[in-house]
Design an enzyme around this catalytic site. Structure first.
Site, mmCIF file in Angstrom:
data_model
loop_
_atom_site.group_PDB
_atom_site.id
_atom_site.type_symbol
_atom_site.label_atom_id
_atom_site.label_comp_id
_atom_site.label_asym_id
_atom_site.label_seq_id
_atom_site.Cartn_x
_atom_site.Cartn_y
_atom_site.Cartn_z
ATOM 1 N N SER A 1 0.820 -1.216 0.000
ATOM 2 C CA SER A 1 0.000 0.000 0.000
ATOM 3 C C SER A 1 0.853 1.264 0.000
ATOM 4 O O SER A 1 2.085 1.193 0.062
ATOM 5 C CB SER A 1 -0.949 0.005 1.209
ATOM 6 O OG SER A 1 -0.244 0.321 2.383
ATOM 7 N N LEU B 1 3.067 4.458 -0.131
ATOM 8 C CA LEU B 1 4.271 4.832 -0.875
ATOM 9 C C LEU B 1 4.945 3.623 -1.522
ATOM 10 O O LEU B 1 5.444 3.711 -2.654
ATOM 11 C CB LEU B 1 5.254 5.556 0.074
ATOM 12 C CG LEU B 1 6.552 6.033 -0.550
ATOM 13 C CD1 LEU B 1 6.313 6.993 -1.714
ATOM 14 C CD2 LEU B 1 7.442 6.703 0.499
ATOM 15 N N SER C 1 11.730 9.728 7.673
ATOM 16 C CA SER C 1 10.642 10.713 7.841
ATOM 17 C C SER C 1 11.277 12.027 8.295
ATOM 18 O O SER C 1 12.411 12.019 8.811
ATOM 19 C CB SER C 1 9.677 10.209 8.912
ATOM 20 O OG SER C 1 8.884 11.250 9.418
ATOM 21 N N TYR D 1 7.705 6.368 17.295
ATOM 22 C CA TYR D 1 7.892 6.520 15.845
ATOM 23 C C TYR D 1 9.116 7.392 15.550
ATOM 24 O O TYR D 1 9.994 7.011 14.771
ATOM 25 C CB TYR D 1 6.624 7.117 15.235
ATOM 26 C CG TYR D 1 6.668 7.329 13.735
ATOM 27 C CD1 TYR D 1 6.683 6.243 12.863
ATOM 28 C CD2 TYR D 1 6.687 8.608 13.190
ATOM 29 C CE1 TYR D 1 6.710 6.437 11.479
ATOM 30 C CE2 TYR D 1 6.703 8.808 11.813
ATOM 31 C CZ TYR D 1 6.718 7.723 10.960
ATOM 32 O OH TYR D 1 6.746 7.916 9.603
ATOM 33 N N LYS E 1 12.695 6.404 13.716
ATOM 34 C CA LYS E 1 13.180 7.069 12.504
ATOM 35 C C LYS E 1 14.526 7.763 12.742
ATOM 36 O O LYS E 1 15.363 7.806 11.842
ATOM 37 C CB LYS E 1 12.133 8.068 11.979
ATOM 38 C CG LYS E 1 10.838 7.399 11.494
ATOM 39 C CD LYS E 1 11.070 6.483 10.288
ATOM 40 C CE LYS E 1 9.781 5.924 9.726
ATOM 41 N NZ LYS E 1 9.969 5.052 8.551
ATOM 42 N N THR F 1 -1.456 8.539 2.744
ATOM 43 C CA THR F 1 -1.461 7.066 2.732
ATOM 44 C C THR F 1 -2.264 6.568 3.933
ATOM 45 O O THR F 1 -2.885 7.350 4.651
ATOM 46 C CB THR F 1 -0.025 6.507 2.858
ATOM 47 O OG1 THR F 1 0.451 6.859 4.160
ATOM 48 C CG2 THR F 1 0.902 7.055 1.797
HETATM 49 N N1 LIG Z 1 2.413 8.687 5.154
HETATM 50 C C1 LIG Z 1 3.209 9.593 5.686
HETATM 51 O O1 LIG Z 1 2.751 10.680 6.082
HETATM 52 C C2 LIG Z 1 4.659 9.327 5.807
HETATM 53 C C3 LIG Z 1 5.179 8.056 5.677
HETATM 54 N N2 LIG Z 1 6.522 7.851 5.861
HETATM 55 C C4 LIG Z 1 7.069 6.513 5.774
HETATM 56 O O2 LIG Z 1 6.729 5.905 4.551
HETATM 57 C C5 LIG Z 1 6.793 4.497 4.693
HETATM 58 C C6 LIG Z 1 5.586 3.864 4.011
HETATM 59 O O3 LIG Z 1 4.435 4.171 4.749
HETATM 60 P P1 LIG Z 1 3.043 4.599 4.059
HETATM 61 O O4 LIG Z 1 2.996 4.128 2.688
HETATM 62 O O5 LIG Z 1 2.874 6.023 4.355
HETATM 63 O O6 LIG Z 1 2.007 3.815 4.991
HETATM 64 P P2 LIG Z 1 1.063 2.540 4.710
HETATM 65 O O7 LIG Z 1 0.464 2.189 6.021
HETATM 66 O O8 LIG Z 1 0.163 2.819 3.569
HETATM 67 O O9 LIG Z 1 2.079 1.421 4.254
HETATM 68 C C7 LIG Z 1 2.906 0.776 5.181
HETATM 69 C C8 LIG Z 1 3.441 -0.501 4.582
HETATM 70 O O10 LIG Z 1 4.310 -1.111 5.526
HETATM 71 C C9 LIG Z 1 3.934 -2.479 5.659
HETATM 72 N N3 LIG Z 1 4.180 -3.027 6.980
HETATM 73 C C10 LIG Z 1 3.705 -2.568 8.160
HETATM 74 N N4 LIG Z 1 4.090 -3.372 9.134
HETATM 75 C C11 LIG Z 1 4.821 -4.370 8.582
HETATM 76 C C12 LIG Z 1 5.488 -5.511 9.082
HETATM 77 N N5 LIG Z 1 5.477 -5.825 10.384
HETATM 78 N N6 LIG Z 1 6.129 -6.312 8.204
HETATM 79 C C13 LIG Z 1 6.130 -6.051 6.899
HETATM 80 N N7 LIG Z 1 5.518 -4.987 6.363
HETATM 81 C C14 LIG Z 1 4.871 -4.159 7.199
HETATM 82 C C15 LIG Z 1 2.435 -2.487 5.366
HETATM 83 O O11 LIG Z 1 2.039 -3.782 5.019
HETATM 84 P P3 LIG Z 1 0.584 -4.379 5.365
HETATM 85 O O12 LIG Z 1 -0.240 -4.085 4.160
HETATM 86 O O13 LIG Z 1 0.848 -5.818 5.550
HETATM 87 O O14 LIG Z 1 0.110 -3.684 6.591
HETATM 88 C C16 LIG Z 1 2.362 -1.485 4.226
HETATM 89 O O15 LIG Z 1 2.673 -2.106 3.017
HETATM 90 C C17 LIG Z 1 6.882 4.217 6.186
HETATM 91 O O16 LIG Z 1 8.204 3.880 6.526
HETATM 92 C C18 LIG Z 1 6.521 5.559 6.818
HETATM 93 O O17 LIG Z 1 7.098 5.736 8.066
HETATM 94 C C19 LIG Z 1 7.377 8.881 6.106
HETATM 95 C C20 LIG Z 1 6.916 10.134 6.213
HETATM 96 C C21 LIG Z 1 5.529 10.471 6.081
HETATM 97 C C1 LIG Z 2 11.298 30.613 11.822
HETATM 98 C C2 LIG Z 2 10.099 29.768 11.627
HETATM 99 C C3 LIG Z 2 10.330 28.386 12.107
HETATM 100 C C4 LIG Z 2 9.107 27.588 12.025
HETATM 101 C C5 LIG Z 2 9.248 26.315 12.759
HETATM 102 C C6 LIG Z 2 7.987 25.970 13.403
HETATM 103 C C7 LIG Z 2 7.940 24.549 13.811
HETATM 104 C C8 LIG Z 2 6.643 23.957 13.452
HETATM 105 C C9 LIG Z 2 6.624 22.511 13.693
HETATM 106 C C10 LIG Z 2 6.563 21.733 12.422
HETATM 107 C C11 LIG Z 2 6.478 20.298 12.721
HETATM 108 C C12 LIG Z 2 6.479 19.526 11.457
HETATM 109 C C13 LIG Z 2 6.234 18.076 11.732
HETATM 110 C C14 LIG Z 2 6.243 17.310 10.474
HETATM 111 C C15 LIG Z 2 6.034 15.881 10.767
HETATM 112 C C16 LIG Z 2 6.017 15.070 9.552
HETATM 113 O O1 LIG Z 2 5.990 15.559 8.455
HETATM 114 O O2 LIG Z 2 6.036 13.748 9.760
HETATM 115 C C17 LIG Z 2 5.963 12.880 8.662
HETATM 116 C C18 LIG Z 2 5.503 11.561 9.175
HETATM 117 O O3 LIG Z 2 6.268 10.647 9.294
HETATM 118 C C19 LIG Z 2 4.076 11.485 9.518
HETATM 119 O O4 LIG Z 2 3.815 10.483 10.433
HETATM 120 P P1 LIG Z 2 2.570 10.645 11.436
HETATM 121 O O5 LIG Z 2 2.325 9.288 11.968
HETATM 122 O O6 LIG Z 2 2.982 11.601 12.479
HETATM 123 O O7 LIG Z 2 1.391 11.128 10.631
#
Ligand SMILES: NC(=O)C1=CN([C@@H]2O[C@H](COP(=O)(O)OP(=O)(O)OC[C@H]3O[C@@H](n4cnc5c(N)ncnc54)[C@H](OP(=O)(O)O)[C@@H]3O)[C@@H](O)[C@H]2O)C=CC1
Ligand SMILES: CCCCCCCCCCCCCCCC(=O)OCC(=O)COP(=O)(O)O
Length: 339
Positions: free
Chosen positions: A76, A78, A208, A221, A225, A256
């Site tokens: 799923s 990314l 991330s 989390y 990371k 996602t």
């Molecule tokens: N979405 C966001 O906002 C962000 C995402 N990321 C990172 O992107 C990456 C992909 O996540 P994203 O696509 O967003 O999320 P999804 O939940 O859509 O996808 C996560 C994937 O990881 C797999 N997974 C989870 N647990 C396990 C496990 N124990 N063993 C094997 N596979 C597993 C899932 O498989 P299954 O289908 O089996 O659950 C799925 O395919 C992650 O590392 C996430 O931290 C980083 C920044 C932001």
């Molecule tokens: C001079 C101006 C400075 C401004 C700085 C202000 C600070 C504001 C805080 C911003 C925080 C950003 C957080 C972003 C987090 C993010 O993008 O995470 C990505 C993920 O992995 C998402 O995972 P989640 O499970 O949290 O949805």
């Protein structure tokens, strides 16, 4: 006195190449000529840059086409979009996931994709749970048996979390670390020797923004990371005298199922798509960025907007201010929850 005059001259008029002050037409002519001379220079630079970009694109394409690419979490989000862009670019895919049926759905989706001029390859599927180190080791063996040498490993799979440190069971912290950190570490270690033997390879990890800054109620989390960032930075340094590349991708929010699948302090599913997630970048866009970063062998890419990018710099340049902003954020979130 002489000093004062030459200073005035420099400000209001022109200095000839010998530093003397000149009046009249000559300096005007010189500036006219230099402004015309700049045009072929500019055109030349644009030409050289375009040629450089073209060569870079061809080099990237050759690097990805027919390469054996392993993608974890391909069911799923990314991971699935990465599967699509690498498949379309002609890579030989090994799709990894926990659920065979979901992986089969992805394979069917790839088969339905409109075929371009690039030759595509039938993807392989390998089923395993990343939190099981033994399973990771046998999956790596299965992968090598299936495709021989792996060219590119994309450690994408991951899980997120929401909760307070005070209420979160250590078993939950462990589970997040097992999936997000020890899983990719184990898979990388299992595939690295064959890459080194083969003389080349590329390890990619989807970290991330939270691998660079910690935000409240994401302790497990963000910690997983940060650990990921640290491990793969070390790996890059240790591999510097080999042909093994390491790319760390640090995205901000992506649309996602990450927040939907996140776990809470007792390990139960969060089950909500957060506003930030829903308003994030499209996974298709981020997958394109991953493809480009791999092709260009980038060492790291931060895929984030202005505010998160500033936050990353602020954490280093003005930590006290960053901590105060995070404390205010925690207070605000707690208030909202209790309201
Ligand atoms: N979405 C966001 O906002 C962000 C995402 N990321 C990172 O992107 C990456 C992909 O996540 P994203 O696509 O967003 O999320 P999804 O939940 O859509 O996808 C996560 C994937 O990881 C797999 N997974 C989870 N647990 C396990 C496990 N124990 N063993 C094997 N596979 C597993 C899932 O498989 P299954 O289908 O089996 O659950 C799925 O395919 C992650 O590392 C996430 O931290 C980083 C920044 C932001
Ligand atoms: C001079 C101006 C400075 C401004 C700085 C202000 C600070 C504001 C805080 C911003 C925080 C950003 C957080 C972003 C987090 C993010 O993008 O995470 C990505 C993920 O992995 C998402 O995972 P989640 O499970 O949290 O949805």
């Amino acid at each position: 006195m002489q000093h004062t005059v030459s200073l005035e001259c420099a400000v209001t008029e022109n200095l000839n190449p010998f530093g003397r002050c000149e009046r009249g037409l000559l300096p005007l002519k010189m500036s006219f000529l230099t402004s015309w001379a700049i045009i072929p220079l500019l055109l030349g630079s644009v030409g050289v840059y375009s040629l450089y970009r073209l060569l870079q694109r061809l080099r990237s394409r050759a690097y990805i086409q027919d390469a054996v690419v392993v993608i974890t979490g391909a069911t799923s989000g990314l991971g699935k979009e990465c599967a699509k862009v690498f498949y379309a670019a002609g890579s030989q895919l090994v799709l990894c996931g926990r659920n065979e049926e979901s992986l089969e759905d992805v394979v069917r989706e790839l088969n339905r994709m409109r075929k371009g001029s690039v030759k595509t390859h039938k993807p392989h599927k390998v089923i395993f749970d990343l939190s099981d180190v033994e399973a990771v080791s046998s999956a790596a063996k299965e992968i090598v048996k299936l495709v021989g040498n792996v060219d590119i490993l994309i450690n994408n799979a991951g899980i997120s979390y929401r909760g307070t440190i005070l209420n979160t069971k250590v078993s939950v912290d462990r589970m997040i670390m097992d999936i997000n950190y020890f899983g990719p570490v184990a898979l990388t270690k299992a595939l690295l020797p064959s890459m080194i033997k083969n003389g080349r390879g590329h390890i990619v990890v989807i970290s991330s923004v939270q691998g660079k800054i910690s935000i409240p109620f994401r302790s497990a989390y963000a910690a997983s990371k940060h650990a990921t960032q640290a491990f793969f930075d070390c790996l890059r340094a240790e591999m510097a005298d080999t042909d093994i590349n390491v790319t760390v991708i640090s995205p901000g929010y992506i649309q996602t199922n990450l927040s939907m699948n996140a776990v809470t302090d007792d390990g139960s599913k969060y089950g909500v798509t957060d506003k930030n997630t829903a308003e994030g970048r499209s996974p298709e866009d981020v997958a394109q960025i991953v493809l480009r970063a791999v092709g260009e062998r980038k060492k790291e890419v931060l895929v984030a907007g202005v505010v998160p990018t500033l936050a990353v710099y602020l954490r280093t340049i003005a930590p006290k201010l960053f901590f105060a902003i995070m404390a205010a954020r925690a207070k605000k979130e707690r208030k909202l929850k209790n309201a």
